[in-house]
Design an enzyme around this catalytic site. Structure first.
Site, PDB file in Angstrom:
ATOM      1  N   TRP A 176     -10.562   0.669  30.897  1.00 24.59           N
ATOM      2  CA  TRP A 176     -11.231   0.332  32.165  1.00 24.59           C
ATOM      3  C   TRP A 176     -10.637   1.110  33.310  1.00 24.59           C
ATOM      4  CZ3 TRP A 176     -15.591  -1.301  30.850  1.00 24.59           C
ATOM      5  CH2 TRP A 176     -15.772  -2.197  29.781  1.00 24.59           C
ATOM      6  N   ASP A 216      -8.677  -4.210  39.870  1.00 21.51           N
ATOM      7  CA  ASP A 216      -9.652  -4.765  38.936  1.00 21.51           C
ATOM      8  C   ASP A 216      -8.971  -5.948  38.253  1.00 21.51           C
ATOM      9  OD1 ASP A 216     -11.338  -5.394  36.853  1.00 21.51           O
ATOM     10  OD2 ASP A 216     -11.421  -3.370  36.006  1.00 21.51           O
ATOM     11  N   LYS A 222     -15.348 -12.953  32.069  1.00 21.85           N
ATOM     12  CA  LYS A 222     -14.110 -13.170  31.326  1.00 21.85           C
ATOM     13  C   LYS A 222     -13.490 -14.532  31.652  1.00 21.85           C
ATOM     14  CE  LYS A 222     -14.737  -8.936  30.011  1.00 21.85           C
ATOM     15  NZ  LYS A 222     -14.382  -7.813  30.868  1.00 21.85           N
TER      16      LYS A 222
HETATM   17  C1  LIG Z   1     -14.903  -6.301  31.010  1.00 24.10           C
HETATM   18  C2  LIG Z   1     -14.156  -5.498  31.989  1.00 24.10           C
HETATM   19  C3  LIG Z   1     -14.787  -4.551  32.812  1.00 24.10           C
HETATM   20  C4  LIG Z   1     -16.260  -4.226  32.718  1.00 24.10           C
HETATM   21  O1  LIG Z   1     -17.025  -5.252  33.203  1.00 24.10           O
HETATM   22  P1  LIG Z   1     -18.625  -5.127  33.315  1.00 24.10           P
HETATM   23  O2  LIG Z   1     -18.968  -6.378  34.038  1.00 24.10           O
HETATM   24  O3  LIG Z   1     -19.142  -5.055  31.919  1.00 24.10           O
HETATM   25  O4  LIG Z   1     -18.943  -3.897  34.079  1.00 24.10           O
HETATM   26  C5  LIG Z   1     -14.013  -3.884  33.739  1.00 24.10           C
HETATM   27  N1  LIG Z   1     -12.693  -4.105  33.855  1.00 24.10           N
HETATM   28  C6  LIG Z   1     -12.060  -5.001  33.069  1.00 24.10           C
HETATM   29  C7  LIG Z   1     -10.592  -5.217  33.245  1.00 24.10           C
HETATM   30  C8  LIG Z   1     -12.766  -5.722  32.119  1.00 24.10           C
HETATM   31  O5  LIG Z   1     -12.121  -6.618  31.342  1.00 24.10           O
END
Ligand SMILES: *Cc1c(COP(=O)(O)O)cnc(C)c1O
Length: 357
Positions: free
Chosen positions: A101, A168, A192
């Protein structure tokens, strides 16, 4: 026969029963309107109240100061990979490369200016968090991925730097307290630790905006979403409603510090078993182990038993522990809604399987 399932999926992932029950009820009859949540105006007073209460609860639970605004956006965390630099990167930004990511975030940022990757753990398949690096003080921000969902590492000590952070937090938001004052931006996709896919939380420092020279399309402009009370266009109403239920449930549990305590207990139970069991080993540096996503494999001499263990676990109702293809083996995700009893079902399965070998 409907066996109880223990849901270890990495995302979309387990939600509290409270969230699922209340959301299902609102799909039938929303706030006594006699209409489904799916068929009412997002500008009606009932949904506006949901949207505002959910944002207020994010503020309360994460202790977000008045310097920051909270907005709910579409497009997933992946859209934030470009939206963050679009709004915040004027000349140069620093990024820490700790997994799939973060490298995707780096790729998007390069469209907007100079990107300095201050360190990367790619050399050892992202199995650790780099710690020895310097961030140029003239960077507009320093981007980190606090929890690496795929590789099972987590930044336990937030780096000390004079440069404002952008993070993030998709897979560890609400799992532990955050000092929001250090961040220009925190973003997190909902699927998540909060709600179904479709909504992304952005916590934006107001005075970090308005500093870039490029024009920004309205939908990608944090300021426009802030000015419109997070209702610039039709928001993802169902995920926001579900998020509100989860946030209420978090508050009822005692808030983020109480959740953190349970998360430490759950992860300790599983890591202790991985370290004790002669069949399994963890895949990451011990000090960087994620409390949310626990990655483990079987030792080489037992490797061919991995699919057998997967089936053995499935026969006990354990779902979603297959590792991501870039690590292999197993990944058990222990998000806030995961009860300790399910973690114990998994460790009992590991112990019982060991006895059969
Ligand atoms: C799942 C995830 C993403 C991507 O998320 P989307 O909503 O599918 O774009 C980005 N960063 C992290 C840390 C993730 O776990």
């Amino acid at each position: 026969m409907n066996m109880k399932k223990h849901n270890f999926y990495a995302g979309p992932s387990i939600l509290s029963e409270y969230t699922i029950k209340n959301t299902a009820a609102a799909v039938e009859d929303f706030a006594g309107t006699g209409l489904s949540l799916l068929e009412v105006s997002h500008r009606g007073k009932e949904f506006v109240a949901v949207n505002n209460e959910a944002r207020a609860l994010v503020r309360e639970l994460l202790d977000v100061p008045d310097t920051h605004e909270i907005v709910f956006l579409g497009g997933g965390a992946s859209l934030q990979f470009c939206m963050a630099p679009y709004n915040l990167l004027n000349l140069k930004a620093a990024y820490l490369d700790t997994g799939t990511w973060s490298s995707k975030a780096i790729k998007e940022a390069r469209l907007f200016g100079e990107v300095e990757v201050v360190a990367s753990s790619k050399d050892r398949n992202y199995s650790y968090i780099p710690k020895d690096y310097a961030v140029s003080p003239d960077s507009d921000y320093f981007h980190i991925t606090t929890n690496n969902t795929i590789f099972g590492t987590e930044i336990h000590t937030i780096p000390e730097t004079s440069v404002p952070l952008v993070a993030d937090m998709s897979s560890d938001i609400f799992s532990r307290p955050v000092d929001v004052t250090k961040y220009s931006l925190i973003y997190a996709g909902a699927q998540k630790n909060l709600a179904p896919a479709g909504v992304t939380i952005a916590i934006v420092r107001k005075d970090a905006l308005g500093k870039v020279n490029r024009p920004i399309p309205s939908m990608l402009n944090y300021q426009i979403h802030i000015d419109n009370d997070s209702m610039f266009n039709t928001p993802p109403v169902l995920p926001i409603y579900a998020a509100l239920q989860t946030l209420k449930w978090y508050r009822e549990q005692g808030g983020v510090p109480a959740l953190q305590k349970k998360n430490i207990e759950k992860a300790t139970i599983l890591y202790d078993e991985i370290d004790r069991n002669r069949l399994f080993r963890g895949t990451t540096a011990v000090e960087d182990r994620s409390l949310m996503n626990v990655c483990f494999v079987m030792y080489d001499e037992y490797r061919e038993l991995e699919s057998a263990f997967g089936e053995y676990a499935a026969s006990r109702g354990i779902v979603g522990i297959k590792g991501h293809r870039s690590v292999g083996g197993f990944r058990a995700s222990l998000y806030n809604a995961m009860p300790r009893s399910s973690v114990e079902v998994l460790t009992e399965a590991m112990q019982a399987f060991e006895k059969t070998i």
